[in-house]
Structure formats: structure tokens, C-alpha cells
Design a protein around this motif. Structure first.
Motif, PDB file in Angstrom:
ATOM      1  N   ALA A 137       0.861  -1.186   0.000  1.00 33.44           N
ATOM      2  CA  ALA A 137       0.000   0.000   0.000  1.00 33.44           C
ATOM      3  C   ALA A 137       0.894   1.231   0.000  1.00 33.44           C
ATOM      4  CB  ALA A 137      -0.905  -0.003   1.218  1.00 33.44           C
ATOM      5  N   CYS A 163      -4.019   7.744   0.206  1.00 34.31           N
ATOM      6  CA  CYS A 163      -3.385   6.428   0.153  1.00 34.31           C
ATOM      7  C   CYS A 163      -4.127   5.567  -0.871  1.00 34.31           C
ATOM      8  CB  CYS A 163      -3.358   5.752   1.521  1.00 34.31           C
ATOM      9  SG  CYS A 163      -4.980   5.302   2.176  1.00 34.31           S
ATOM     10  N   SER A 185      -4.537   1.273  -1.984  1.00 31.09           N
ATOM     11  CA  SER A 185      -4.251  -0.111  -1.618  1.00 31.09           C
ATOM     12  C   SER A 185      -3.362  -0.761  -2.664  1.00 31.09           C
ATOM     13  CB  SER A 185      -5.557  -0.897  -1.471  1.00 31.09           C
ATOM     14  OG  SER A 185      -6.263  -0.904  -2.708  1.00 31.09           O
ATOM     15  N   TRP A 186      -2.835  -1.952  -2.322  1.00 30.19           N
ATOM     16  CA  TRP A 186      -1.842  -2.552  -3.194  1.00 30.19           C
ATOM     17  C   TRP A 186      -2.394  -2.876  -4.555  1.00 30.19           C
ATOM     18  CZ3 TRP A 186      -1.537  -7.507  -5.381  1.00 30.19           C
ATOM     19  CH2 TRP A 186      -2.565  -8.375  -5.013  1.00 30.19           C
ATOM     20  N   SER A 218      -8.831   0.444  -3.412  1.00 23.37           N
ATOM     21  CA  SER A 218      -9.218   1.347  -2.327  1.00 23.37           C
ATOM     22  C   SER A 218      -8.346   2.593  -2.354  1.00 23.37           C
ATOM     23  CB  SER A 218      -9.051   0.655  -0.964  1.00 23.37           C
ATOM     24  OG  SER A 218      -9.911  -0.437  -0.841  1.00 23.37           O
ATOM     25  N   LYS A 219      -8.999   3.733  -2.251  1.00 26.90           N
ATOM     26  CA  LYS A 219      -8.295   5.016  -2.199  1.00 26.90           C
ATOM     27  C   LYS A 219      -8.939   5.876  -1.119  1.00 26.90           C
ATOM     28  CE  LYS A 219      -7.470   4.826  -7.188  1.00 26.90           C
ATOM     29  NZ  LYS A 219      -7.659   5.516  -8.496  1.00 26.90           N
ATOM     30  N   ARG A 241       1.203  -4.842   2.363  1.00 32.26           N
ATOM     31  CA  ARG A 241      -0.148  -5.108   2.852  1.00 32.26           C
ATOM     32  C   ARG A 241      -0.942  -5.735   1.727  1.00 32.26           C
ATOM     33  NH1 ARG A 241      -4.487  -1.032   5.873  1.00 32.26           N
ATOM     34  NH2 ARG A 241      -6.322  -2.321   5.475  1.00 32.26           N
ATOM     35  N   SER A 295      -3.929  -7.274   2.148  1.00 35.23           N
ATOM     36  CA  SER A 295      -5.372  -7.129   2.305  1.00 35.23           C
ATOM     37  C   SER A 295      -5.791  -5.825   1.647  1.00 35.23           C
ATOM     38  CB  SER A 295      -5.742  -7.124   3.785  1.00 35.23           C
ATOM     39  OG  SER A 295      -5.103  -6.055   4.451  1.00 35.23           O
ATOM     40  N   ASP A 296      -7.063  -5.726   1.307  1.00 34.75           N
ATOM     41  CA  ASP A 296      -7.540  -4.495   0.679  1.00 34.75           C
ATOM     42  C   ASP A 296      -7.547  -3.383   1.713  1.00 34.75           C
ATOM     43  OD1 ASP A 296     -10.525  -3.362  -1.037  1.00 34.75           O
ATOM     44  OD2 ASP A 296      -8.410  -2.949  -1.406  1.00 34.75           O
ATOM     45  N   GLY A 297      -7.492  -2.165   1.220  1.00 31.49           N
ATOM     46  CA  GLY A 297      -7.524  -1.046   2.124  1.00 31.49           C
ATOM     47  C   GLY A 297      -6.170  -0.393   2.276  1.00 31.49           C
ATOM     48  N   CYS A 298      -6.176   0.794   2.872  1.00 30.37           N
ATOM     49  CA  CYS A 298      -4.938   1.509   3.139  1.00 30.37           C
ATOM     50  C   CYS A 298      -5.199   2.490   4.265  1.00 30.37           C
ATOM     51  CB  CYS A 298      -4.429   2.245   1.891  1.00 30.37           C
ATOM     52  SG  CYS A 298      -5.536   3.518   1.255  1.00 30.37           S
ATOM     53  N   SER A 299      -4.138   3.069   4.773  1.00 31.44           N
ATOM     54  CA  SER A 299      -4.250   3.974   5.910  1.00 31.44           C
ATOM     55  C   SER A 299      -3.546   5.293   5.614  1.00 31.44           C
ATOM     56  CB  SER A 299      -3.627   3.323   7.149  1.00 31.44           C
ATOM     57  OG  SER A 299      -3.533   4.253   8.215  1.00 31.44           O
TER      58      SER A 299
END
Length: 126
Positions: free
Chosen positions: A33, A50, A52-53, A57-58, A101, A103-107
Motif C-alpha cells: 500500500a 493512500c 491499496s496494493w 481502495s483510495k 499489505r 489485504s484491501d484497504g490503506c491507511s
């Protein structure tokens, strides 16, 4: 050695645009990510965006929604931040960061990332 290098910063007038790039060396950015952060003089670092890989997800800071767009190009081992309609309050040093990372998603929390670039200066001024 894993490195991130930002480029594309500069001086731009209010309302102008810049495209920041984050290039990876030593790794491919696949399964990582990516986050963009900025720090203005005298202020704390804040997460701007951010991705996701896989790019599904943004997340965007409220103040940049509709003006900034984050993207990534796995083949180019790079990520980008397109910044339009820039404002003086967007001024700061912009950093990209990466964390593995799958998994889906980001921080947009800086503590979530373990690889950082050295930053590129963005100045928005007339």
C-alpha cells in the motif's frame, strides 16, 4: 536496499497543477500500500491520500477531495499524486511511503508505514 524517491514538486501559482511521482527501487511495490503525506512549516505531518496494493481502495484527506488523485503503476514501480487547483495551504514537503499489505484497504496514518522517501517541496504562491 529498499528506497522510495519522490519527484515533481516545485513552485506553482494558486489554481495550478503538479504531478508528484514516487519511484521504488529494490522492490516492485506489488503487495504494498502507498501513502502520500505532507508537512507544512510549523505543522505536524498529515496524511493526504493512500491507495491499496491492488488500487481498489483510495482514501483522501477531506481538504483535497475532488482536487487530488492518487494512482499507481505496477509495471513502472511507481505511484503518483495528481494535484489540481492547488491552494496556498497545500504548500509543504510531500512524502510517499509504503507498507507491505496484501489485504484491501490503506491507511493515512504515518505510523502504518515503514518505508519513506526523502520528500519533495511543493510551494503554492502567487
Amino acid at each position: 536496499q529498499l528506497q522510495l524517491v519522490e519527484s515533481g514538486g516545485g513552485l506553482v501559482q494558486p489554481g495550478g497543477s503538479l504531478r508528484l511521482s514516487c519511484a521504488a527501487s529494490g522492490f516492485t511495490l506489488d503487495e504494498y500500500a502507498i501513502g502520500w503525506f505532507r508537512q507544512a512549516p510549523g505543522k505536524e505531518r498529515e496524511g493526504v491520500s493512500c491507495i491499496s496494493w491492488y488500487g481498489l481502495s483510495k482514501v483522501y484527506l477531506d481538504s483535497v477531495k475532488g482536487r487530488f488523485t492518487i494512482s499507481r503503476d505496477s509495471a513502472a514501480k511507481a505511484a503518483y499524486l495528481q494535484m489540481n487547483n492547488l491552494r496556498p495551504e497545500d504548500t509543504g514537503v510531500y512524502y510517499c511511503a509504503a507498507v507491505r499489505r496484501t489485504s484491501d484497504g490503506c491507511s493515512t496514518a504515518g505510523r502504518s508505514y515503514n518505508y519513506w522517501g526523502q520528500g519533495t517541496q511543493v510551494t503554492v504562491s502567487s
